[in-house]
Design a protein around this motif. Structure first.
Motif, PDB file in Angstrom:
ATOM      1  N   HIS A  51      31.059 -47.866 -17.398  1.00  0.00           N
ATOM      2  CA  HIS A  51      29.593 -47.434 -17.215  1.00  0.00           C
ATOM      3  C   HIS A  51      28.946 -47.995 -16.021  1.00  0.00           C
ATOM      4  O   HIS A  51      29.262 -48.989 -15.722  1.00  0.00           O
ATOM      5  CB  HIS A  51      28.942 -48.003 -18.522  1.00  0.00           C
ATOM      6  CG  HIS A  51      27.779 -46.825 -18.657  1.00  0.00           C
ATOM      7  ND1 HIS A  51      26.564 -47.158 -17.859  1.00  0.00           N
ATOM      8  CD2 HIS A  51      27.425 -45.909 -19.683  1.00  0.00           C
ATOM      9  CE1 HIS A  51      25.618 -46.178 -18.309  1.00  0.00           C
ATOM     10  NE2 HIS A  51      26.050 -45.601 -19.450  1.00  0.00           N
TER      11      HIS A  51
ATOM     12  N   SER B 283      28.531 -37.737 -18.013  1.00  0.00           N
ATOM     13  CA  SER B 283      27.768 -38.146 -18.805  1.00  0.00           C
ATOM     14  C   SER B 283      26.369 -38.335 -18.571  1.00  0.00           C
ATOM     15  O   SER B 283      26.128 -38.548 -17.210  1.00  0.00           O
ATOM     16  CB  SER B 283      28.192 -39.618 -19.170  1.00  0.00           C
ATOM     17  OG  SER B 283      27.777 -39.859 -20.438  1.00  0.00           O
ATOM     18  N   GLY B 284      25.366 -37.990 -19.500  1.00  0.00           N
ATOM     19  CA  GLY B 284      23.961 -38.095 -18.999  1.00  0.00           C
ATOM     20  C   GLY B 284      23.461 -36.667 -19.128  1.00  0.00           C
ATOM     21  O   GLY B 284      23.383 -36.125 -18.243  1.00  0.00           O
ATOM     22  N   GLY B 285      22.744 -36.424 -20.124  1.00  0.00           N
ATOM     23  CA  GLY B 285      22.073 -35.130 -20.560  1.00  0.00           C
ATOM     24  C   GLY B 285      23.005 -33.735 -20.600  1.00  0.00           C
ATOM     25  O   GLY B 285      22.606 -32.793 -20.355  1.00  0.00           O
ATOM     26  N   ILE B 286      24.227 -34.061 -21.053  1.00  0.00           N
ATOM     27  CA  ILE B 286      25.028 -32.907 -21.318  1.00  0.00           C
ATOM     28  C   ILE B 286      24.975 -32.405 -22.612  1.00  0.00           C
ATOM     29  O   ILE B 286      24.939 -33.147 -23.537  1.00  0.00           O
ATOM     30  CB  ILE B 286      26.402 -33.272 -21.013  1.00  0.00           C
ATOM     31  CG1 ILE B 286      26.537 -33.378 -19.384  1.00  0.00           C
ATOM     32  CG2 ILE B 286      27.451 -32.066 -21.448  1.00  0.00           C
ATOM     33  CD1 ILE B 286      28.213 -33.926 -19.040  1.00  0.00           C
TER      34      ILE B 286
ATOM     35  N   HIS C 259      32.100 -43.420 -14.918  1.00  0.00           N
ATOM     36  CA  HIS C 259      31.005 -42.549 -14.814  1.00  0.00           C
ATOM     37  C   HIS C 259      30.665 -42.233 -13.441  1.00  0.00           C
ATOM     38  O   HIS C 259      30.484 -43.260 -12.583  1.00  0.00           O
ATOM     39  CB  HIS C 259      29.481 -43.218 -15.459  1.00  0.00           C
ATOM     40  CG  HIS C 259      29.837 -43.101 -16.885  1.00  0.00           C
ATOM     41  ND1 HIS C 259      28.820 -42.611 -17.636  1.00  0.00           N
ATOM     42  CD2 HIS C 259      30.715 -43.696 -17.878  1.00  0.00           C
ATOM     43  CE1 HIS C 259      29.007 -42.931 -18.951  1.00  0.00           C
ATOM     44  NE2 HIS C 259      30.254 -43.633 -19.166  1.00  0.00           N
TER      45      HIS C 259
ATOM     46  N   ASP D 105      26.589 -47.341 -26.214  1.00  0.00           N
ATOM     47  CA  ASP D 105      25.930 -47.309 -25.305  1.00  0.00           C
ATOM     48  C   ASP D 105      25.642 -48.338 -24.241  1.00  0.00           C
ATOM     49  O   ASP D 105      26.272 -49.394 -24.573  1.00  0.00           O
ATOM     50  CB  ASP D 105      24.656 -46.598 -25.563  1.00  0.00           C
ATOM     51  CG  ASP D 105      24.141 -45.425 -24.751  1.00  0.00           C
ATOM     52  OD1 ASP D 105      24.430 -45.517 -23.592  1.00  0.00           O
ATOM     53  OD2 ASP D 105      23.496 -44.531 -25.424  1.00  0.00           O
ATOM     54  N   GLU D 106      25.221 -48.370 -23.074  1.00  0.00           N
ATOM     55  CA  GLU D 106      25.255 -49.253 -22.074  1.00  0.00           C
ATOM     56  C   GLU D 106      24.421 -50.490 -22.569  1.00  0.00           C
ATOM     57  O   GLU D 106      24.557 -51.544 -22.111  1.00  0.00           O
ATOM     58  CB  GLU D 106      24.847 -48.523 -20.626  1.00  0.00           C
ATOM     59  CG  GLU D 106      23.242 -48.666 -20.711  1.00  0.00           C
ATOM     60  CD  GLU D 106      22.725 -47.378 -21.156  1.00  0.00           C
ATOM     61  OE1 GLU D 106      23.490 -46.195 -21.672  1.00  0.00           O
ATOM     62  OE2 GLU D 106      21.591 -47.016 -21.467  1.00  0.00           O
TER      63      GLU D 106
ATOM     64  N   LYS E 238      24.504 -42.475 -30.688  1.00  0.00           N
ATOM     65  CA  LYS E 238      23.101 -42.437 -30.647  1.00  0.00           C
ATOM     66  C   LYS E 238      22.264 -42.542 -31.893  1.00  0.00           C
ATOM     67  O   LYS E 238      22.811 -41.763 -32.946  1.00  0.00           O
ATOM     68  CB  LYS E 238      22.261 -41.129 -29.950  1.00  0.00           C
ATOM     69  CG  LYS E 238      23.110 -40.931 -28.484  1.00  0.00           C
ATOM     70  CD  LYS E 238      22.487 -41.645 -27.516  1.00  0.00           C
ATOM     71  CE  LYS E 238      23.031 -41.461 -26.174  1.00  0.00           C
ATOM     72  NZ  LYS E 238      22.381 -41.931 -24.966  1.00  0.00           N
TER      73      LYS E 238
ATOM     74  N   LYS F 215      21.073 -35.010 -16.967  1.00  0.00           N
ATOM     75  CA  LYS F 215      19.839 -35.436 -16.843  1.00  0.00           C
ATOM     76  C   LYS F 215      19.491 -36.278 -15.563  1.00  0.00           C
ATOM     77  O   LYS F 215      18.284 -36.567 -15.226  1.00  0.00           O
ATOM     78  CB  LYS F 215      19.389 -36.081 -18.217  1.00  0.00           C
ATOM     79  CG  LYS F 215      20.056 -37.500 -18.373  1.00  0.00           C
ATOM     80  CD  LYS F 215      19.633 -38.311 -19.619  1.00  0.00           C
ATOM     81  CE  LYS F 215      20.517 -39.702 -19.777  1.00  0.00           C
ATOM     82  NZ  LYS F 215      20.156 -39.959 -21.370  1.00  0.00           N
TER      83      LYS F 215
ATOM     84  N   ILE G 238      28.452 -40.808 -26.865  1.00  0.00           N
ATOM     85  CA  ILE G 238      27.865 -42.108 -27.150  1.00  0.00           C
ATOM     86  C   ILE G 238      27.113 -42.032 -28.508  1.00  0.00           C
ATOM     87  O   ILE G 238      26.231 -41.026 -28.679  1.00  0.00           O
ATOM     88  CB  ILE G 238      26.807 -42.177 -25.875  1.00  0.00           C
ATOM     89  CG1 ILE G 238      27.593 -41.647 -24.713  1.00  0.00           C
ATOM     90  CG2 ILE G 238      26.468 -43.476 -25.923  1.00  0.00           C
ATOM     91  CD1 ILE G 238      27.242 -40.303 -24.065  1.00  0.00           C
TER      92      ILE G 238
ATOM     93  N   LYS H 165      32.158 -43.934 -27.482  1.00  0.00           N
ATOM     94  CA  LYS H 165      31.787 -44.968 -26.771  1.00  0.00           C
ATOM     95  C   LYS H 165      30.520 -45.622 -27.419  1.00  0.00           C
ATOM     96  O   LYS H 165      29.285 -44.981 -27.780  1.00  0.00           O
ATOM     97  CB  LYS H 165      31.723 -44.950 -25.417  1.00  0.00           C
ATOM     98  CG  LYS H 165      30.751 -43.995 -24.744  1.00  0.00           C
ATOM     99  CD  LYS H 165      30.759 -44.076 -23.361  1.00  0.00           C
ATOM    100  CE  LYS H 165      29.759 -44.844 -22.573  1.00  0.00           C
ATOM    101  NZ  LYS H 165      28.306 -44.723 -22.757  1.00  0.00           N
TER     102      LYS H 165
ATOM    103  N   ALA I 255      28.816 -36.209 -24.185  1.00  0.00           N
ATOM    104  CA  ALA I 255      27.264 -35.798 -24.525  1.00  0.00           C
ATOM    105  C   ALA I 255      27.073 -36.707 -25.840  1.00  0.00           C
ATOM    106  O   ALA I 255      27.429 -37.120 -26.770  1.00  0.00           O
ATOM    107  CB  ALA I 255      27.389 -34.492 -25.171  1.00  0.00           C
ATOM    108  N   GLY I 256      25.791 -37.333 -25.575  1.00  0.00           N
ATOM    109  CA  GLY I 256      25.100 -38.133 -26.526  1.00  0.00           C
ATOM    110  C   GLY I 256      23.992 -37.393 -27.256  1.00  0.00           C
ATOM    111  O   GLY I 256      24.373 -36.856 -28.344  1.00  0.00           O
ATOM    112  N   GLY I 257      22.830 -37.100 -26.616  1.00  0.00           N
ATOM    113  CA  GLY I 257      21.862 -36.351 -27.376  1.00  0.00           C
ATOM    114  C   GLY I 257      22.402 -34.715 -27.495  1.00  0.00           C
ATOM    115  O   GLY I 257      21.869 -34.566 -28.657  1.00  0.00           O
TER     116      GLY I 257
HETATM  117  C1  3PG Z   1      25.401 -42.289 -20.974  1.00  0.00           C
HETATM  118  O1  3PG Z   1      26.035 -43.407 -21.466  1.00  0.00           O
HETATM  119  O2  3PG Z   1      25.917 -41.828 -19.928  1.00  0.00           O
HETATM  120  C2  3PG Z   1      24.163 -42.026 -21.879  1.00  0.00           C
HETATM  121  O3  3PG Z   1      24.112 -42.814 -22.751  1.00  0.00           O
HETATM  122  C3  3PG Z   1      24.344 -40.416 -21.985  1.00  0.00           C
HETATM  123  O4  3PG Z   1      23.475 -40.156 -23.214  1.00  0.00           O
HETATM  124  P1  3PG Z   1      23.163 -38.664 -23.226  1.00  0.00           P
HETATM  125  O5  3PG Z   1      24.245 -37.687 -23.278  1.00  0.00           O
HETATM  126  O6  3PG Z   1      22.460 -38.468 -24.432  1.00  0.00           O
HETATM  127  O7  3PG Z   1      22.078 -38.279 -21.889  1.00  0.00           O
END
Ligand code: 3PG
Length: 419
Positions: free
Chosen positions: A271, A341-344, A304, A183-184, A155, A311, A153, A181, A364-366
């Motif tokens: 999403h 997705s989310g915190g990976i 998702h 982001d939401e 960032k 996270k 995603i 992708k 993975a975004g962050g």
């Molecule tokens: C998502 O769309 O699931 C989040 O934006 C994921 O972002 P992250 O990998 O930085 O938690």
């Protein structure tokens, strides 16, 4: 409230024919469970809080929902709804029946829709996924290997301009991502207009594809007012895009149906932002599994479903059940590709694969853009984490010869792991 208003909805010996009835399963708490169960059946079909002079036996006998299973101790109730009360191809109406007023009734202290089943002939009114998991694998070229797809995603989630956005996307693809992708909460804000973002990102995708020899995918977020979504989907298609993304809960299921029914011919990446407003309280609302079933019925291709190791609150058992349901045969609809997705970050990938297997888009975004040496290195580290797992080599050992993974371990290796 008079008690007997809700009598007559209890049918303990009844065995509903799954080809003729929608069946919904609820978890609930109530002072008087038998009365509350009937109140749910009544309010979600033909009844209300008082007797009606307008009620006809033909309506009550034919269209009333039936409580056919009630486990008062466990707080579980199963209700059968005659198919006739549902308008074909109308998800909002489906929800107004089985998931409408009932959540706010005084008879129930809490109520959660945990699952449902529908007759095949009712399912035929919906399109289901146009491309599905197998189709997306064919697009990327992973049908044979069956490996997971790696995604990111862009960032920061908002704020980059189209040029910066395309550069980050390019770096991610060049580093090893299959999928990029939006982001939401990125739509078409002034700092990043949709059209320019799409054109630039698709150029970057073409460049990354010719340099890496791999096929890549970009999912621009088309979420907006319904007609605008259609216009944006069309724009993506006309400019050679190969995916669209919709925030399916905030946009709404009717809007999602409109997009799917337009037959754009591109996979829909779904999403689930806001789903937790319905699903997080384990005693109340609508579980992620029924939401996922509705999304599949309407026709999303990637969804998702929870990252387990990330996270967001995503219990292992629940995510695995949903992923299992999304990928197995159901009503003749194509399987949906589950997205974690989310915190990976890369260091979490081997554990995620152990738990969830490889039929997965790992986003993975962050965990990519937060890599000490930037996006490209972050994407490479994600792929290396998979390679280590695939070769059965402990991540730390593999990292000794792979700098990007080593750096990721140094940054994130100590994140708590209680899953
Ligand atoms: C998502 O769309 O699931 C989040 O934006 C994921 O972002 P992250 O990998 O930085 O938690």
């Amino acid at each position: 409230m008079r008690h007997d208003v809700y009598s007559g909805y209890l049918h303990p010996g009844f065995r509903p024919d799954p080809d003729e009835f929608v069946i919904a399963h609820f978890l609930f708490e109530a002072q008087d469970k038998a009365n509350a169960a009937q109140a749910i059946a009544a309010e979600s079909s033909v009844g209300t809080w008082t007797e009606l002079s307008t009620m006809k036996p033909r309506i009550r006998n034919r269209l009333a929902a039936k409580v056919f299973k009630l486990d008062a101790k466990a707080g579980l109730v199963s209700i059968a709804y005659p198919l006739e009360i549902f308008e074909p191809s109308n998800i909002p109406q489906f929800l107004s029946d089985v998931a409408g007023n009932i959540f706010g009734m005084k008879e129930v202290e809490s109520l959660r829709l945990v699952d449902f089943s529908i007759p095949k002939k009712y399912a035929k009114g919906f399109k289901g996924p146009a491309i599905g998991m197998a189709g997306i694998r064919r697009m990327i070229g992973t049908a044979k290997s069956g490996r997971p797809h790696f995604g990111t995603i862009v960032k920061p989630k908002i704020g980059l301009n189209p040029k910066e956005n395309a550069k980050v996307a390019y770096e991610a693809w060049a580093g090893g991502c299959d999928f990029v992708k939006d982001d939401e909460n990125l739509a078409s804000q002034r700092f990043c207009p949709f059209e320019e973002r799409v054109v630039r990102a698709l150029d970057a995708k073409d460049r990354a594809e010719s340099e890496t020899g791999e096929r890549k995918m970009y999912a621009p977020n088309i979420t907006a007012e319904t007609n605008e979504m259609l216009r944006r989907a069309d724009f993506v298609k006309k400019h050679g895009g190969n995916c669209i993304m919709v925030d399916i809960i905030t946009a709404g299921f009717a809007a999602l149906q409109t997009v799917r029914n337009a037959n754009i011919g591109l996979p829909i990446h779904a999403h689930r932002a806001m789903y937790a407003a319905f699903a997080r309280n384990p005693k109340h609302g609508i579980g992620m599994l029924p939401l996922a079933r509705l999304a599949r019925l309407i026709g999303v291709d990637q969804l998702h479903t929870g990252a387990i190791v990330g996270k967001m609150d995503a219990p292992k058992k629940e995510v695995l059940e949903i992923n299992g349901e999304m990928t197995r045969a159901w009503l003749g609809l194509r399987p949906v590709f589950p997205v974690a997705s989310g915190g990976i970050d890369p260091t979490r990938v081997p554990r995620l694969l152990d738990i969830a297997g490889t039929d997965l888009v790992i986003n993975a975004g962050g965990g990519i853009h937060g890599h000490p040496r930037g996006t490209r290195a972050g994407a490479a580290a994600l792929r290396q984490a998979f390679e280590a797992w695939h070769e059965g080599v402990p991540m730390e050992e593999y990292a000794a010869k792979h700098r990007e993974l080593r750096e990721a371990l140094q940054k994130w290796g100590s994140r708590t792991r209680e899953y």
